[in-house]
Scaffold this active site. Structure first.
Site, PDB file in Angstrom:
ATOM      1  N   GLU A 176      -8.751  -9.872   3.910  1.00  0.00           N
ATOM      2  CA  GLU A 176      -9.252  -8.656   3.580  1.00  0.00           C
ATOM      3  C   GLU A 176     -10.706  -8.579   3.080  1.00  0.00           C
ATOM      4  O   GLU A 176     -10.840  -9.313   2.072  1.00  0.00           O
ATOM      5  CB  GLU A 176      -8.169  -7.890   2.529  1.00  0.00           C
ATOM      6  CG  GLU A 176      -8.604  -6.471   2.484  1.00  0.00           C
ATOM      7  CD  GLU A 176      -7.497  -5.848   1.648  1.00  0.00           C
ATOM      8  OE1 GLU A 176      -6.249  -6.174   1.741  1.00  0.00           O
ATOM      9  OE2 GLU A 176      -7.656  -4.697   1.404  1.00  0.00           O
ATOM     10  N   SER A 179       0.942  -1.369   0.069  1.00  0.00           N
ATOM     11  CA  SER A 179       0.146  -0.073   0.040  1.00  0.00           C
ATOM     12  C   SER A 179       0.803   1.094  -0.019  1.00  0.00           C
ATOM     13  O   SER A 179       0.513   2.369  -0.191  1.00  0.00           O
ATOM     14  CB  SER A 179      -0.964  -0.070   1.107  1.00  0.00           C
ATOM     15  OG  SER A 179      -0.214  -0.288   2.403  1.00  0.00           O
TER      16      SER A 179
END
Ligand code: KIV
Length: 271
Positions: free
Chosen positions: A189, A52
């Site tokens: 996730e 990320s």
């Protein structure tokens, strides 16, 4: 791992103990020295050097562009700051899929050049050969199932995964396969909380959720999101612990005002 006296380091074994005792595991992302130092001091179990970084540090729309060299740069900055937390480093897109020999050499580069303690890889059965090869080299592997952002162009959207029975069953099979291969933990996730609970009950390794509800063994958030640095990302699963966007902007504006008015520096702020 460098040796720091009087600091009890978090290891993959510590996490196993947490799973068995029911103590929840806390994980946050970190990408740079200064932030990682604060996260480590706060007592986090794991710092994830997430890909990320591609979004929050480099401004890319997806995690796909970040390179192995860039991940190693971020990870080595984090490792230099850390005394206690376990540092897990994301293997970037293109560094492990489809070729287990290349996967092993990518993982070895991460461990050797950054000093990280483990790697994380997105995917299930389709990357099992790469995971197994990396594990045989003694490198701990964290899995990642559910919404796997490196496959965003396959999914086409960031919506909740595995709502349909077929995908849910296949996710459970993948989790079992990762456990059997020897992964030390799995990130889940953005999947339904009932499914995440089932996975956490099915496997004996820690399940760390993001958008996967509270019935798992730990939680992870992207540090910029939970600090409210990015005020444009507001998914339901995100709890913001600060509004740093606002606070930083105010500080920058106050500084500009003081410079322009001549108030900064004052007599005590010069030599
Ligand atoms: O890259 C990342 O930050 C991640 C977390 C969202 C789990 O993989």
């Amino acid at each position: 791992m460098s040796v720091h006296k009087n600091v009890k380091k978090v290891t993959t074994h510590t996490l196993e103990t947490h799973k068995n005792s029911g103590e929840k595991i806390s994980m946050l992302t970190g990408y740079d020295f200064s932030m990682a130092k604060i996260i480590d001091e706060s007592g986090k179990d794991i710092i994830l050097v997430g890909d990320s970084a591609s979004n929050v540090m480099a401004g890319h729309e997806t995690t796909l562009p970040i390179t192995l060299d860039q991940m190693i740069y971020h990870a080595s900055s984090v490792v230099r700051a850390v005394k206690r937390s376990l540092v897990v480093v994301d293997m970037p897109f293109g560094s492990y899929q489809g070729n287990s020999i290349e996967a092993l050499s990518s993982a070895i580069r991460i461990m050797k050049e950054s000093g990280g303690h483990a790697v994380k890889m997105e995917g299930g059965k389709e990357i099992l050969e790469s995971i197994q090869r990396i594990l045989t080299a003694g490198i701990p592997v964290m899995g990642h199932l559910g919404l796997t952002p490196q496959s965003i162009y396959k999914f086409g959207t960031y919506i909740v995964r595995a709502k349909e029975e077929q995908e849910a069953l296949s996710l459970i099979e993948d989790a079992k396969a990762l456990e059997a291969a020897g992964c030390f933990a799995i990130v889940l996730e953005k999947i339904p909380s009932t499914l995440a609970k089932k996975v956490a009950e099915t496997v004996s390794i820690p399940i760390i959720g993001i958008g996967a509800g509270g019935d798992v063994d730990g939680q992870v958030l992207v540090v910029h999101d939970m600090l409210g640095i990015n005020n444009e990302f507001n998914p339901r699963f995100l709890r913001k612990y600060n509004n740093l966007h606002e606070q930083m902007r105010t500080a920058f504006e106050d500084y500009i005002k003081d410079v322009r008015s001549g108030d900064f520096p004052n007599a005590s702020e010069q030599y």
